[in-house]
Design a protein around this motif. Structure first.
Motif: not given
Length: 401
Positions: A322-335
């Motif tokens: 599957c291929t999706v567009r998803i909002l993820n977060y880095r360690k520093d909490e930036s998205s």
């Protein structure tokens, strides 16, 4: 090499207390330590004795692959023997011709051993002891003696780093495997000519005992300084299930893939990450030890769309890509918006061995890295390379131990 100093420092700092380098420097032996989890299987520590013997400075050695010590007279058959020992994660002793910085050749007894994590049985490093051999004439077709100590239990597998494994294996896949078979005969024929350039030497029993003693002393230091961090290392692989444990040869092959991706194991509870590429760590800001063993959901956050997470779970459940567009977060909490492609990786029997997840940050597509390819083509390329690496490791003994 400067860009690798961070990961190389972490290679030691994350497992041993801060005084381990000082303790290792006090040992009089000639040895190096390598890390198969870093791209190129580089040297992460070189003893003072080794530097003096080879004529190199520490900055000229750290971060480099051990193939820099090879030369025109180095027996390729010996290199193949070492490579196979690395792939099979076992120890080896072998007489080998290497070269100093000034170009002078010298014979040494090469004694290699893997360092295992006591907790999960993974190979964290390789230790390679080199004892100079007093020149002594001997008759041999290739100039090496395969004093192969079966250190599967004793531990002994030098980093593929040292004599450079298949450089394009991941990219060329099965074609390279075929080429390797076809070229092996030529390599061995060439060895006959190479052997004429240097008289072969054989290690004495005294030199073999010296190598064994040196290895004992090194492991004593590594074990002691890993205790205070709670990440104990050992010379023998622990008795574990072995599921999800990647071989060093597979880790080295995966390390050649420069894109951001992770490998997860559906056979383990909660389908944890068992491999994370350097590009993934750079993208997310995490270090490797903060990622391995965790489910990928740790990248999700408050505003991550739950319907997208559901689509991912369904594709995994039904074993389909599957291929999706998803909002993820880095360690520093930036998205960041993640163009994520997930695909199953099957073994030769058709069973799913892993799932691979390939990440591309939206808006940061590097056309130079991708050679002008679209994100979806780049992702499919990574999936193909991972499948070649996994199946290749299965052919040489399995991707997990």
């Amino acid at each position: 090499m400067e860009s690798q100093l961070g990961p190389i420092d972490q290679s030691f700092n994350s497992r041993y207390s801060c005084h381990v380098r000082e303790a290792l420097d006090e040992l009089p032996d000639n040895f190096i330590i390598t890390d198969p989890s870093l791209p190129g299987h580089p040297i992460v520590f070189a003893s003072l004795g080794f530097l003096k013997m080879s004529g190199y400075s520490k900055h000229e050695v750290i971060g480099k692959n051990g193939r820099i010590f090879q030369g025109p007279g180095t027996c390729r058959r010996s290199v193949i023997e070492i490579r196979e020992a690395i792939r099979e994660e076992r120890g080896i002793q072998i007489n080998l011709l290497n070269y100093r910085k000034d170009g002078r050749p010298f014979w040494m007894l090469f004694h290699m051993s893997p360092v295992f994590n006591k907790h999960d049985g993974r190979v964290s490093h390789f230790v390679a002891v080199q004892v100079p051999i007093t020149r002594k004439r001997r008759s041999s077709g290739c100039g090496f003696e395969r004093n192969e100590v079966n250190l599967s239990e004793d531990g002994s597998k030098e980093q593929d780093f040292v004599y450079g494994s298949c450089r394009k294996e991941v990219c060329l896949g099965s074609l390279l495997e075929l080429g390797r078979v076809l070229s092996l005969h030529q390599v061995l024929e060439h060895d006959v000519r190479e052997s004429d350039s240097e008289e072969p030497c054989e290690a004495s029993e005294v030199e073999k005992r010296k190598a064994t003693t040196a290895m004992d002393n090194i492991f004593s230091v590594l074990t002691h300084y890993s205790e205070s961090t709670g990440r104990l290392v050992c010379r023998k692989r622990c008795s574990i299930s072995g599921v999800g444990l990647l071989s060093s040869s597979l880790i080295i092959s995966l390390g050649r893939i420069k894109q951001s991706f992770v490998l997860t194991d559906p056979r383990l509870p909660d389908m944890p990450i068992v491999y994370a590429s350097d590009a993934f760590l750079k993208l997310t800001g995490y270090v490797r030890d903060e990622v391995l063993g965790r489910n990928c959901r740790f990248l999700s956050g408050l505003n991550t769309d739950t319907s997208t997470l559901y689509s991912i779970r369904e594709s995994i459940k039904f074993e389909r890509p599957c291929t999706v567009r998803i909002l993820n977060y880095r360690k520093d909490e930036s998205s960041f918006w993640n163009l994520l492609h997930i695909s199953p990786v099957r073994d030769a029997s058709g069973k799913i061995a892993y799932f691979v997840g390939v990440q591309i940050e939206e808006g940061c597509v590097n056309k130079h890295e991708g050679q002008g390819l679209s994100p979806d083509m780049r992702q499919l390329g990574v999936v193909g390379a991972v499948k070649v690496a996994v199946r290749g490791s299965l052919l040489i003994g399995g991707s997990s131990k």
